[in-house]
Design a protein around this motif. Structure first.
Motif, PDB file in Angstrom:
ATOM      1  N   LEU A 179      -0.613   6.376   2.232  1.00 55.56           N
ATOM      2  CA  LEU A 179      -0.957   7.105   1.012  1.00 55.56           C
ATOM      3  C   LEU A 179      -1.973   8.205   1.318  1.00 55.56           C
ATOM      4  O   LEU A 179      -2.739   8.115   2.280  1.00 55.56           O
ATOM      5  N   SER A 180      -1.981   9.236   0.484  1.00 53.53           N
ATOM      6  CA  SER A 180      -2.823  10.405   0.735  1.00 53.53           C
ATOM      7  C   SER A 180      -4.308  10.106   0.575  1.00 53.53           C
ATOM      8  O   SER A 180      -5.154  10.832   1.100  1.00 53.53           O
ATOM      9  N   ARG A 181      -4.637   9.042  -0.141  1.00 53.41           N
ATOM     10  CA  ARG A 181      -6.024   8.603  -0.304  1.00 53.41           C
ATOM     11  C   ARG A 181      -5.998   7.151  -0.769  1.00 53.41           C
ATOM     12  O   ARG A 181      -4.931   6.549  -0.876  1.00 53.41           O
ATOM     13  N   ASN A 182      -7.173   6.601  -1.030  1.00 49.34           N
ATOM     14  CA  ASN A 182      -7.242   5.230  -1.527  1.00 49.34           C
ATOM     15  C   ASN A 182      -6.950   5.197  -3.029  1.00 49.34           C
ATOM     16  O   ASN A 182      -7.777   5.581  -3.848  1.00 49.34           O
ATOM     17  N   CYS A 209      -2.656  -2.481   2.824  1.00 45.78           N
ATOM     18  CA  CYS A 209      -3.725  -2.524   3.816  1.00 45.78           C
ATOM     19  C   CYS A 209      -4.807  -1.496   3.496  1.00 45.78           C
ATOM     20  O   CYS A 209      -4.496  -0.329   3.238  1.00 45.78           O
ATOM     21  N   TYR A 210      -6.041  -1.938   3.529  1.00 44.85           N
ATOM     22  CA  TYR A 210      -7.176  -1.017   3.422  1.00 44.85           C
ATOM     23  C   TYR A 210      -8.240  -1.470   4.405  1.00 44.85           C
ATOM     24  O   TYR A 210      -8.833  -2.538   4.242  1.00 44.85           O
ATOM     25  N   ASP A 231      -0.524   1.691   3.927  1.00 45.87           N
ATOM     26  CA  ASP A 231      -1.893   2.073   4.274  1.00 45.87           C
ATOM     27  C   ASP A 231      -2.509   2.806   3.090  1.00 45.87           C
ATOM     28  O   ASP A 231      -2.150   3.946   2.792  1.00 45.87           O
ATOM     29  N   ASP A 232      -3.452   2.134   2.423  1.00 47.97           N
ATOM     30  CA  ASP A 232      -4.030   2.666   1.190  1.00 47.97           C
ATOM     31  C   ASP A 232      -5.266   3.522   1.483  1.00 47.97           C
ATOM     32  O   ASP A 232      -6.365   3.217   1.045  1.00 47.97           O
ATOM     33  N   TYR A 281       0.956   7.092  -7.118  1.00 50.18           N
ATOM     34  CA  TYR A 281       0.468   7.259  -5.748  1.00 50.18           C
ATOM     35  C   TYR A 281       1.090   8.518  -5.147  1.00 50.18           C
ATOM     36  O   TYR A 281       2.086   9.046  -5.661  1.00 50.18           O
ATOM     37  N   LEU A 282       0.508   9.015  -4.062  1.00 43.82           N
ATOM     38  CA  LEU A 282       1.052  10.143  -3.300  1.00 43.82           C
ATOM     39  C   LEU A 282       1.156   9.721  -1.842  1.00 43.82           C
ATOM     40  O   LEU A 282       0.240   9.088  -1.299  1.00 43.82           O
ATOM     41  N   THR A 283       2.259  10.056  -1.196  1.00 45.11           N
ATOM     42  CA  THR A 283       2.499   9.658   0.187  1.00 45.11           C
ATOM     43  C   THR A 283       2.107  10.769   1.153  1.00 45.11           C
ATOM     44  O   THR A 283       2.521  11.921   0.982  1.00 45.11           O
ATOM     45  N   ARG A 284       1.309  10.424   2.146  1.00 47.52           N
ATOM     46  CA  ARG A 284       0.942  11.385   3.196  1.00 47.52           C
ATOM     47  C   ARG A 284       1.987  11.403   4.303  1.00 47.52           C
ATOM     48  O   ARG A 284       2.394  12.446   4.770  1.00 47.52           O
TER      49      ARG A 284
END
Length: 325
Positions: free
Chosen positions: A74-77, A14-15, A46-47, A309-312
């Motif tokens: 994710l921490s960012r797009n 999702c973006y 959530d991208d 990717y990095l997860t928030r």
């Protein structure tokens, strides 16, 4: 979550899809109401959305009450490809499906996909659009050209009209996750890993709500990235280009020599020939260096070994953690 049978996990990148989150969830509930022998898990990725997508997802989590809705923020797009990898690398379902939140990938096809796997013996089932009704002509033309070129110049064979929408067995998912390259092209990866796949055809469907974040140039960059990821033909083409340049140079030298024989010595300046040769060889050299540089850039990004990717934040595994407490 009550388990009535096999679990189908839906990976949904999702973006900026705040208007589609609830619509997608309700549609999935309706579809699985007609498939009582299966349970489902929705894993929203959530991208790095800039709207209220994450808030809408958390509302669904609190309303569901059955632990069937998960999320990874994710921490960012990082892009759709990274979001898909995040979902696939964290999934636990018996079968795993990848589809879009905007409902352009009809959830109703899941019934046919499950049937293809369980009754016909396929390892996976993929959706393929047979029409592009409602899509701009130039975009459709470019898409057809892309499939034609990539199928002729790479080692993979993409089905025209193929989408990312696919239902897979666990071993197919594990094979995809094992491919950890940073520059990802999911359609190409699907084709590369192989396995026995059935194509499910459907008519083009408009978005349920909201606006697409994909524009024409974004699709061009995506296609280019996919081509570079699976094609070594451009590098081989450099060799043929060099051979062609040598041949043209020989022909041009012969032509200049013949012309010079019939021209007085005082009129032979050679200025135009020199300029043409400089421009020609300069252009060839720049093209060759640019092509090699493109591949070197890909190698550079890979050897840095940064995470895809990095997860928030995420609620995956939260239920088990609560049970331990």
């Amino acid at each position: 979550m009550k388990n009535n049978g096999k679990i189908i996990e839906l990976i949904v990148p999702c973006y900026n899809e705040e208007k589609c989150i609830v619509l997608f969830y309700n549609k999935i509930k309706d579809v699985f109401a007609g498939m009582p022998e299966y349970d489902f898990i929705i894993t929203y990725i959530d991208d790095g959305s800039k709207d209220h997508t994450m808030e809408e997802i958390k509302k669904i989590v609190s309303q569901d009450g059955a632990g069937r809705v998960q999320y990874i923020s994710l921490s960012r797009n990082f892009g759709k490809e990274a979001a898909l990898y995040a979902g696939l690398s964290n999934c636990t379902g018996d079968y795993v499906a990848v589809l879009d939140a905007d409902l352009q990938h009809p959830p109703e096809l899941l019934k046919d996909m499950v049937s293809a796997i369980e009754e016909e013996g396929y390892d996976c089932a993929s959706a393929r659009r047979v029409t592009r009704k409602g899509e701009p002509f130039i975009r459709s033309l470019f898409s057809r050209a892309f499939y034609h070129v990539i199928n002729h110049l790479t080692v993979i064979d993409l089905m025209p009209g193929s989408t990312d929408y696919r239902l897979m067995k666990r071993d197919v998912v594990e094979s995809i996750v094992s491919m950890t390259e940073k520059e990802r092209f999911t359609k190409g990866i699907y084709a590369w890993v192989g396995f026995k796949n059935k194509w499910i055809e459907y008519e083009n469907v408009e978005r349920a709500a909201g606006k697409t974040t994909w524009n024409f140039w974004g699709l061009v960059r995506y296609a280019y990235s996919g081509f570079i990821a699976f094609a070594t033909t451009p590098l081989r083409g450099v060799i043929y280009m060099g051979m062609l340049v040598v041949l043209i140079s020989v022909i041009l030298a012969i032509q200049i020599y013949i012309t010079a024989l019939g021209t007085p010595l005082t009129d032979r300046t050679g200025y135009s020939t020199i300029i043409i040769l400089i421009l020609f060889f300069g252009g060839v050299i720049i093209t060759i260096l640019g092509m090699i540089g493109e591949y070197l850039a890909r190698i550079y990004m890979e050897v840095k070994n940064r995470p895809i990717y990095l997860t928030r934040e995420t609620n995956i595994g939260q239920d088990k953690a609560d049970e331990v407490k």
